[in-house]
Motif scaffolding. Sequence first.
Motif, PDB file in Angstrom:
ATOM      1  N   UNK A   1      19.692  34.067 -33.870  1.00 33.07           N
ATOM      2  CA  UNK A   1      20.747  34.110 -32.604  1.00 33.07           C
ATOM      3  C   UNK A   1      20.687  32.879 -31.913  1.00 33.07           C
ATOM      4  N   UNK A   2      19.670  32.125 -31.874  1.00 29.26           N
ATOM      5  CA  UNK A   2      19.530  30.893 -31.254  1.00 29.26           C
ATOM      6  C   UNK A   2      20.520  29.835 -32.067  1.00 29.26           C
ATOM      7  N   UNK A   3      20.060  29.939 -33.145  1.00 31.22           N
ATOM      8  CA  UNK A   3      21.085  28.976 -34.223  1.00 31.22           C
ATOM      9  C   UNK A   3      22.700  29.185 -33.882  1.00 31.22           C
ATOM     10  N   UNK A   4      22.945  30.512 -34.128  1.00 31.77           N
ATOM     11  CA  UNK A   4      24.208  30.784 -33.670  1.00 31.77           C
ATOM     12  C   UNK A   4      24.983  30.404 -32.566  1.00 31.77           C
ATOM     13  N   UNK A   5      23.970  30.738 -31.396  1.00 30.19           N
ATOM     14  CA  UNK A   5      24.442  30.511 -30.292  1.00 30.19           C
ATOM     15  C   UNK A   5      24.684  28.718 -30.165  1.00 30.19           C
ATOM     16  N   UNK A   6      23.624  27.854 -30.436  1.00 37.41           N
ATOM     17  CA  UNK A   6      23.819  26.579 -30.744  1.00 37.41           C
ATOM     18  C   UNK A   6      25.186  25.948 -31.266  1.00 37.41           C
ATOM     19  N   UNK A   7      25.495  26.734 -32.426  1.00 39.84           N
ATOM     20  CA  UNK A   7      26.691  26.359 -33.304  1.00 39.84           C
ATOM     21  C   UNK A   7      27.963  27.034 -32.208  1.00 39.84           C
ATOM     22  N   UNK A   8      27.820  27.718 -31.509  1.00 35.93           N
ATOM     23  CA  UNK A   8      29.087  28.138 -30.503  1.00 35.93           C
ATOM     24  C   UNK A   8      29.727  29.519 -31.504  1.00 35.93           C
ATOM     25  N   UNK A   9      28.977  29.933 -32.349  1.00 38.53           N
ATOM     26  CA  UNK A   9      29.259  31.072 -33.066  1.00 38.53           C
ATOM     27  C   UNK A   9      29.179  32.365 -32.386  1.00 38.53           C
ATOM     28  N   UNK A  10      29.719  33.308 -33.256  1.00 38.11           N
ATOM     29  CA  UNK A  10      29.227  34.893 -32.719  1.00 38.11           C
ATOM     30  C   UNK A  10      27.893  35.215 -33.442  1.00 38.11           C
ATOM     31  N   UNK A  11      26.954  36.189 -33.014  1.00 40.51           N
ATOM     32  CA  UNK A  11      25.981  36.481 -33.649  1.00 40.51           C
ATOM     33  C   UNK A  11      26.115  36.972 -35.051  1.00 40.51           C
ATOM     34  N   UNK A  12      25.268  36.935 -36.012  1.00 37.11           N
ATOM     35  CA  UNK A  12      25.419  37.354 -37.339  1.00 37.11           C
ATOM     36  C   UNK A  12      25.780  38.682 -37.307  1.00 37.11           C
TER      37      UNK A  12
END
Length: 172
Positions: free
Chosen positions: A60-71
């Motif tokens: 969740x932290x990685x996708x938030x940093x990438x400005x992406x939706x949660x997996x």
Amino acid sequence: MIAVTTATAATAGRLKCAPHRPRAIWSVVTVLVVGALGAGAWYAYTAAQLFSGSMSVPCEKATRFAAAQPLPASARNSECRHGQWLGIHYEAEFRIPREDFEAWLRASYPTAPSPHSCTPLADLCADIDMPADNTPPDSKGIVRRHLADTAKINAWTLPDGSLRVELSAYTV
């Protein structure tokens, strides 16, 4: 009155303290040295993980940093890492059905171009440049960088038809 003691040949060079005191002093010194060495080893291990990009983080932290939706729930075998040297980078690797990947990609980056073939590197690739204003100002009006400048997505088709996806997001 000041007491003056004279050292005799038998007591010269010996400390005048209780027999348990030197042992207690050495015990305290040993505990302090071992504690300092342990703290130093922990710091070196953590710094090495951070600089090498192998520090595990929640996805969740990685996708938030990438400005992406949660997996999506259909994503499996997900592993996410964080690293920092001259910039900050997060990496996420996961398996996902192709249909769910395309829906996740459109929901995460609606204005990004469609993924393209980029063999021999990967079956599908997408390079996403984030807008300069992707981080809102805080309560004092100061913009603090918490999101990536760029995200790269590479996907490989697996024998079962699903995709192995690598998301890499970093600051420049």
